[in-house]
Design a protein around this motif. Structure first.
Motif, PDB file in Angstrom:
ATOM      1  N   THR A 167       0.805  -1.221   0.000  1.00 14.16           N
ATOM      2  CA  THR A 167       0.000   0.000   0.000  1.00 14.16           C
ATOM      3  C   THR A 167       0.838   1.270   0.000  1.00 14.16           C
ATOM      4  O   THR A 167       0.404   2.295  -0.510  1.00 14.16           O
ATOM      5  N   THR A 168       2.033   1.227   0.576  1.00 10.26           N
ATOM      6  CA  THR A 168       2.883   2.409   0.650  1.00 10.26           C
ATOM      7  C   THR A 168       4.306   2.063   0.226  1.00 10.26           C
ATOM      8  O   THR A 168       4.733   0.906   0.306  1.00 10.26           O
ATOM      9  N   TYR A 169       5.033   3.097  -0.209  1.00 14.92           N
ATOM     10  CA  TYR A 169       6.419   2.917  -0.631  1.00 14.92           C
ATOM     11  C   TYR A 169       7.299   2.508   0.551  1.00 14.92           C
ATOM     12  O   TYR A 169       8.217   1.696   0.398  1.00 14.92           O
ATOM     13  N   LYS A 170       7.022   3.039   1.730  1.00 18.97           N
ATOM     14  CA  LYS A 170       7.827   2.730   2.909  1.00 18.97           C
ATOM     15  C   LYS A 170       7.756   1.249   3.253  1.00 18.97           C
ATOM     16  O   LYS A 170       8.778   0.625   3.573  1.00 18.97           O
ATOM     17  N   VAL A 171       6.568   0.680   3.166  1.00 16.75           N
ATOM     18  CA  VAL A 171       6.403  -0.748   3.458  1.00 16.75           C
ATOM     19  C   VAL A 171       7.076  -1.585   2.376  1.00 16.75           C
ATOM     20  O   VAL A 171       7.691  -2.621   2.660  1.00 16.75           O
ATOM     21  N   LEU A 172       6.982  -1.145   1.123  1.00 13.03           N
ATOM     22  CA  LEU A 172       7.639  -1.857   0.028  1.00 13.03           C
ATOM     23  C   LEU A 172       9.154  -1.857   0.208  1.00 13.03           C
ATOM     24  O   LEU A 172       9.812  -2.886  -0.003  1.00 13.03           O
ATOM     25  N   LEU A 173       9.720  -0.717   0.620  1.00 12.58           N
ATOM     26  CA  LEU A 173      11.160  -0.646   0.860  1.00 12.58           C
ATOM     27  C   LEU A 173      11.576  -1.592   1.983  1.00 12.58           C
ATOM     28  O   LEU A 173      12.625  -2.247   1.906  1.00 12.58           O
ATOM     29  N   GLY A 174      10.766  -1.672   3.028  1.00 10.05           N
ATOM     30  CA  GLY A 174      11.064  -2.614   4.104  1.00 10.05           C
ATOM     31  C   GLY A 174      11.005  -4.061   3.624  1.00 10.05           C
ATOM     32  O   GLY A 174      11.801  -4.901   4.063  1.00 10.05           O
ATOM     33  N   HIS A 175      10.098  -4.347   2.712  1.00 10.79           N
ATOM     34  CA  HIS A 175       9.999  -5.700   2.164  1.00 10.79           C
ATOM     35  C   HIS A 175      11.220  -6.064   1.337  1.00 10.79           C
ATOM     36  O   HIS A 175      11.638  -7.240   1.315  1.00 10.79           O
ATOM     37  N   MET A 176      11.836  -5.097   0.658  1.00  9.19           N
ATOM     38  CA  MET A 176      12.976  -5.375  -0.211  1.00  9.19           C
ATOM     39  C   MET A 176      14.179  -5.906   0.568  1.00  9.19           C
ATOM     40  O   MET A 176      15.085  -6.495  -0.018  1.00  9.19           O
ATOM     41  N   ARG A 177      14.190  -5.716   1.883  1.00 11.77           N
ATOM     42  CA  ARG A 177      15.263  -6.289   2.698  1.00 11.77           C
ATOM     43  C   ARG A 177      15.271  -7.810   2.621  1.00 11.77           C
ATOM     44  O   ARG A 177      16.316  -8.438   2.792  1.00 11.77           O
ATOM     45  N   SER A 178      14.106  -8.402   2.372  1.00 12.72           N
ATOM     46  CA  SER A 178      14.042  -9.860   2.292  1.00 12.72           C
ATOM     47  C   SER A 178      14.725 -10.381   1.032  1.00 12.72           C
ATOM     48  O   SER A 178      15.124 -11.558   0.986  1.00 12.72           O
ATOM     49  N   LYS A 220      -6.183  -3.112   3.226  1.00  7.14           N
ATOM     50  CA  LYS A 220      -7.181  -4.181   3.206  1.00  7.14           C
ATOM     51  C   LYS A 220      -6.501  -5.530   3.232  1.00  7.14           C
ATOM     52  O   LYS A 220      -5.533  -5.772   2.499  1.00  7.14           O
ATOM     53  N   CYS A 221      -7.003  -6.412   4.087  1.00  2.00           N
ATOM     54  CA  CYS A 221      -6.479  -7.766   4.155  1.00  2.00           C
ATOM     55  C   CYS A 221      -6.920  -8.530   2.911  1.00  2.00           C
ATOM     56  O   CYS A 221      -8.115  -8.554   2.571  1.00  2.00           O
ATOM     57  N   LEU A 222      -5.976  -9.153   2.236  1.00  2.00           N
ATOM     58  CA  LEU A 222      -6.278  -9.881   1.009  1.00  2.00           C
ATOM     59  C   LEU A 222      -6.975 -11.205   1.275  1.00  2.00           C
ATOM     60  O   LEU A 222      -7.565 -11.792   0.358  1.00  2.00           O
ATOM     61  N   ALA A 223      -6.952 -11.667   2.519  1.00  2.00           N
ATOM     62  CA  ALA A 223      -7.538 -12.960   2.845  1.00  2.00           C
ATOM     63  C   ALA A 223      -8.991 -12.860   3.289  1.00  2.00           C
ATOM     64  O   ALA A 223      -9.815 -13.702   2.926  1.00  2.00           O
ATOM     65  N   CYS A 224      -9.310 -11.816   4.082  1.00  2.00           N
ATOM     66  CA  CYS A 224     -10.666 -11.721   4.635  1.00  2.00           C
ATOM     67  C   CYS A 224     -11.333 -10.375   4.373  1.00  2.00           C
ATOM     68  O   CYS A 224     -12.440 -10.126   4.875  1.00  2.00           O
ATOM     69  N   ASP A 225     -10.673  -9.481   3.623  1.00  2.00           N
ATOM     70  CA  ASP A 225     -11.226  -8.177   3.230  1.00  2.00           C
ATOM     71  C   ASP A 225     -11.431  -7.208   4.393  1.00  2.00           C
ATOM     72  O   ASP A 225     -12.128  -6.195   4.248  1.00  2.00           O
ATOM     73  N   LYS A 226     -10.860  -7.484   5.553  1.00  2.00           N
ATOM     74  CA  LYS A 226     -10.936  -6.530   6.655  1.00  2.00           C
ATOM     75  C   LYS A 226     -10.038  -5.328   6.372  1.00  2.00           C
ATOM     76  O   LYS A 226      -8.999  -5.463   5.733  1.00  2.00           O
ATOM     77  N   VAL A 227     -10.437  -4.157   6.847  1.00  5.83           N
ATOM     78  CA  VAL A 227      -9.687  -2.921   6.626  1.00  5.83           C
ATOM     79  C   VAL A 227      -9.112  -2.449   7.964  1.00  5.83           C
ATOM     80  O   VAL A 227      -9.807  -2.491   8.995  1.00  5.83           O
ATOM     81  N   PHE A 228      -7.856  -1.981   7.933  1.00  7.09           N
ATOM     82  CA  PHE A 228      -7.161  -1.592   9.147  1.00  7.09           C
ATOM     83  C   PHE A 228      -6.627  -0.171   9.018  1.00  7.09           C
ATOM     84  O   PHE A 228      -6.249   0.265   7.918  1.00  7.09           O
ATOM     85  N   PRO A 229      -6.549   0.554  10.133  1.00  6.50           N
ATOM     86  CA  PRO A 229      -6.099   1.958  10.073  1.00  6.50           C
ATOM     87  C   PRO A 229      -4.609   2.119   9.818  1.00  6.50           C
ATOM     88  O   PRO A 229      -4.162   3.128   9.298  1.00  6.50           O
ATOM     89  N   THR A 230      -3.796   1.139  10.213  1.00  9.70           N
ATOM     90  CA  THR A 230      -2.340   1.229  10.041  1.00  9.70           C
ATOM     91  C   THR A 230      -1.811  -0.062   9.417  1.00  9.70           C
ATOM     92  O   THR A 230      -2.450  -1.119   9.504  1.00  9.70           O
ATOM     93  N   GLN A 231      -0.640   0.063   8.801  1.00 11.55           N
ATOM     94  CA  GLN A 231       0.000  -1.105   8.212  1.00 11.55           C
ATOM     95  C   GLN A 231       0.444  -2.088   9.293  1.00 11.55           C
ATOM     96  O   GLN A 231       0.431  -3.305   9.086  1.00 11.55           O
ATOM     97  N   PHE A 232       0.803  -1.556  10.459  1.00 14.16           N
ATOM     98  CA  PHE A 232       1.212  -2.414  11.573  1.00 14.16           C
ATOM     99  C   PHE A 232       0.050  -3.296  12.017  1.00 14.16           C
ATOM    100  O   PHE A 232       0.225  -4.503  12.267  1.00 14.16           O
ATOM    101  N   ALA A 233      -1.149  -2.714  12.122  1.00 18.32           N
ATOM    102  CA  ALA A 233      -2.323  -3.493  12.529  1.00 18.32           C
ATOM    103  C   ALA A 233      -2.646  -4.570  11.504  1.00 18.32           C
ATOM    104  O   ALA A 233      -3.025  -5.694  11.864  1.00 18.32           O
ATOM    105  N   LEU A 234      -2.500  -4.257  10.229  1.00 15.23           N
ATOM    106  CA  LEU A 234      -2.737  -5.246   9.181  1.00 15.23           C
ATOM    107  C   LEU A 234      -1.720  -6.383   9.259  1.00 15.23           C
ATOM    108  O   LEU A 234      -2.081  -7.562   9.100  1.00 15.23           O
TER     109      LEU A 234
END
Length: 435
Positions: A215-226, A319-333
């Motif tokens: 959803t955000t560039y910051k989260v994508l950059l954190g994922h690139m560490r993997s 939005k959760c891709l598994a159950c369609d729930k929506v969360f206010p922050t990426q951490f909560a998701l």
């Protein structure tokens, strides 16, 4: 009988390293006669041990070119440092492809790596970079500010092409191979690759290596560490792009007593102490900052709402891709995904076989085994194992009968008491709460 004149001429040479210097030797007629007399004295009258022979040295005039030493100088071969290799790869990739670097993304716009101009769309940043900064001077100026330990290049490889032969290339590794094999460009492969690729093909932020969407560039950059685990923590297996990030991460594992210089609070890690100092004292409990107008907020969700309403930022739907729930922050998701879908249970009870998602849940569960009671009622001095049980107990002293029976009007302090009443008195089997 006179000896024959010797026609042998000895020309001296001078060597510097492996190079031979041309020496101009001027031998006059007097010099030849002098040499002849010396030869006769050596052969006819051999001197005894006590005699000394004085030989007149010939006069030799040597002329040299002043600039010659610059060409024949043979210094020792100096090693190529890691930063120089990164600099070379940086120059080759950007000079011969349409790849463009990104400084960062502040939550609202992408920033140019050379002049810090902001662009809302990455395509506009690419056009700006290729038109205004496609020169060696800007690239060298940027690399001068880099260090080998902290070097990290975030590269936009959307619609990647080789500018030499106009060939379309899909991946960064494919570009390396193409420039090396087809155009004989030097790219150092004996260093850790600290060039991270990004693709901006559509509205969604997709990883350039795997099919995951963010959803955000910051989260994508954190994922690139993997994908770029150049340096891995031996304690927790955390991966980093470069040495500087790894050294910062390792500080989080150092435990001890770290005291805040402002309020004298003590923390078990240096990272927690610094986070406390920045959040409470420096930013006055306003950690979230708007990158456009620099206004600060108490939380990041409030800051995001400010960005949407004031600066027109597009709302981020987590939005959760598994159950369609929506969360206010990426951490909560992320917590929801790990807990409810991946079923992560890393904390195991030593008394029974139950496992829990968090350390707090395990601590809460252990009260069943220990029976420890840390919460006391101020009115009747009764002790309780859990705080929420004490809170429910306090409603007895306040006569807070919030659970009402709709049939007879009787009120109850606790929900369990109301349910027992409904079953025993009214024969109710419905477990829904009625107020």
């Amino acid at each position: 009988m006179k000896p024959k004149k010797s026609t042998k001429v000895i020309i001296p040479f001078c060597f510097v390293g492996k190079h031979q210097l041309t020496v101009k030797t001027e031998i006059t007629e007097d010099t030849k006669k002098s040499n002849f007399r010396n030869e006769v004295k050596k052969t006819v009258n051999k001197p005894t041990k006590t005699e000394t022979v004085k030989v007149k040295k010939p006069t030799i005039n040597i002329t040299m070119d002043k600039g010659l030493f610059k060409t024949i100088k043979n210094p020792r071969s100096t090693p190529i440092f890691e930063k120089d290799k990164h600099c070379n790869n940086f120059e080759v990739v950007l000079a011969h492809s349409t790849a463009t670097p990104i400084r960062n993304h502040n939550g609202f716009a992408y920033t140019c790596i050379y002049c810090t101009e902001h662009f809302k769309h990455p395509a506009d940043l690419k056009t700006h970079t290729l038109m205004k900064h496609d020169n060696r001077d800007d690239r060298r100026k940027f690399m001068k500010t880099q260090t080998s330990g902290g070097y990290l290049l975030k590269l936009d490889i959307t619609m990647l092409k080789c500018t030499i032969c106009d060939t379309n290339i899909d991946t960064l590794e494919g570009l390396f191979d193409h420039l090396q094999n087809e155009h004989k460009k030097l790219i150092y492969t004996d260093i850790k690759n600290q060039i991270v690729p990004f693709k901006f093909d559509g509205e969604e932020l997709k990883c350039a290596i795997c099919p995951r969407v963010f959803t955000t560039y910051k989260v994508l950059l954190g994922h690139m560490r993997s994908h770029y685990r150049n340096y891995v923590c031996e304690v927790c297996d955390y991966g980093c792009f470069n040495r500087k990030l790894m050294l910062t991460h390792k500080k989080s594992h150092k435990t001890g007593s770290f005291e805040c210089n402002t309020c004298s609070k003590v923390f078990e890690t240096l990272q927690k102490m610094r986070q406390h100092s920045y959040t409470i004292h420096k930013f006055k409990s306003m950690p979230a900052k708007c990158t456009v107008c620099n206004e600060r907020f108490k939380s990041f969700p409030i800051k995001d709402q400010h960005m949407i309403s004031v600066h027109g930022m597009k709302p981020v739907v987590r939005k959760c891709l598994a159950c369609d729930k929506v969360f206010p922050t990426q951490f909560a998701l992320r917590i929801h995904t790990k807990k409810d879908h991946l079923m992560e249970r890393d904390y195991k009870c030593e008394e029974c076989e139950m496992k829990f998602f968090s350390k707090e849940q395990l601590k809460f569960h252990m009260l069943k085994h220990t029976g420890q009671k840390d919460f006391q009622c101020d009115v009747c001095l009764k002790w309780f194992t859990r705080k929420y049980v004490l809170s429910e107990h306090m409603r007895i002293h306040m006569n807070d009968r919030r659970y009402k029976c709709l049939q007879c009007g009787r009120g109850f302090v606790q929900k369990c008491s109301w349910r027992g009443h409904m079953r025993s008195v009214h024969g109710e089997t419905d477990n829904s709460v009625l107020y």
